[in-house]
Scaffold this active site. Sequence first.
Site, PDB file in Angstrom:
ATOM      1  N   LYS A 148       0.728  -1.133   0.086  1.00 24.86           N
ATOM      2  CA  LYS A 148       0.076  -0.092  -0.104  1.00 24.86           C
ATOM      3  C   LYS A 148       0.970   1.329   0.139  1.00 24.86           C
ATOM      4  O   LYS A 148       0.567   2.201  -0.678  1.00 24.86           O
ATOM      5  CB  LYS A 148      -0.867   0.118   1.410  1.00 24.86           C
ATOM      6  N   ASP A 171     -11.536   1.982   4.737  1.00 22.40           N
ATOM      7  CA  ASP A 171     -12.028   0.499   4.379  1.00 22.40           C
ATOM      8  C   ASP A 171     -13.289   0.421   4.203  1.00 22.40           C
ATOM      9  O   ASP A 171     -13.706  -0.723   3.802  1.00 22.40           O
ATOM     10  CB  ASP A 171     -11.280  -0.067   5.109  1.00 22.40           C
ATOM     11  N   GLN A 195      -5.178  -2.864   9.999  1.00 18.43           N
ATOM     12  CA  GLN A 195      -4.726  -3.785   9.421  1.00 18.43           C
ATOM     13  C   GLN A 195      -5.202  -5.320  10.147  1.00 18.43           C
ATOM     14  O   GLN A 195      -4.920  -5.178  10.898  1.00 18.43           O
ATOM     15  CB  GLN A 195      -3.293  -3.844   9.038  1.00 18.43           C
TER      16      GLN A 195
END
Length: 283
Positions: free
Chosen positions: A52, A119, A96
């Site tokens: 990322k 997200d 994460q």
Amino acid sequence: MGKILDGKALANLLGENLKKKVKNLKAEGITPHFCVINIGDDPASKIYVRTKKRRAEKMGIIQDIYQMPADTKQQEALDLIDKLNANPNINGVMVQLPAPEQIDADELLERIDPNKDVDGLTPANIGRLWMEDHFIEPATAEGIIALLKHYEIPLKGKDVVVIGRSNIVGKPLAALMLEQNATVTIAHSETTNLAELTKRADIIVSATGEALLVKADMVKDGAVVVDVGINHLNGKLVGDVDFDAVKEKASYITPVPGGVGPLTVQFLMEAVVKLTRRQNGRK
Ligand code: NAD
């Protein structure tokens, strides 16, 4: 033999556009900036976080990584989220996953300000997604929809089987496919007649983490097969689909790697920019 759905090429195409968007924002003094909180030492997570970061740099987006130790306490992680939520210079926050056992990941996700939820996994934004009033879409699901659209594969009236019911992939994808008027079946580890379901499907999406789950005799001739899985098998990176055999039957198929993965990363970047623009009063 099925045509390859080239997610990597589409991600690069979209990336060129996004870079321009970011450049224009920067010219106005706005730099998209998001934070990834990674708790513990999951090796796959470390790779994803770095992937990322590389993509963010390429897009001109700032990504901070908050690496927390494996014995992090729930309150420490909550405090960090509160701090990032309150910082007006931060446009996006994500955790994460997976997180270590002592961490209640759902509570962390719920704590993220929905306005900074890159997200799309806060309850507020999941709810909005199912109400067809999106605020932000989970990146993998949105990437798959974009890939099908790019290859002009229609969803309206199609029989879709999504294998996997996670909050991150299976469920949001089902919501987006329903919205496109597909008839969606969600299968999972307790499904007893998986092959029966997949054999009827016009489109199969597998997101289970089970290598070689989808075999050629489970696939209808001409079906579209999208493989989300990322698995290691005999030292090789493979998806959930027995690619070599299934590609002979499918009309279109995604490779692993180079299919859904690059789109997930790209759509995360798109989400960061979308939230940044919105926070700065732009459409
Ligand atoms: P998860 O473990 O949260 O969910 C897996 C789902 O698969 C569950 O709903 C489970 O019921 C189902 N399942 C497991 N075995 C099954 C079986 N034999 N038959 C039917 N259903 C079964 O996983 P997740 O986070 O949704 O990720 C799924 C896979 O996709 C993993 O391999 C992950 O690494 C990968 N992934 C890839 C991307 C990408 O961008 N390519 C993004 C997210 C996840």
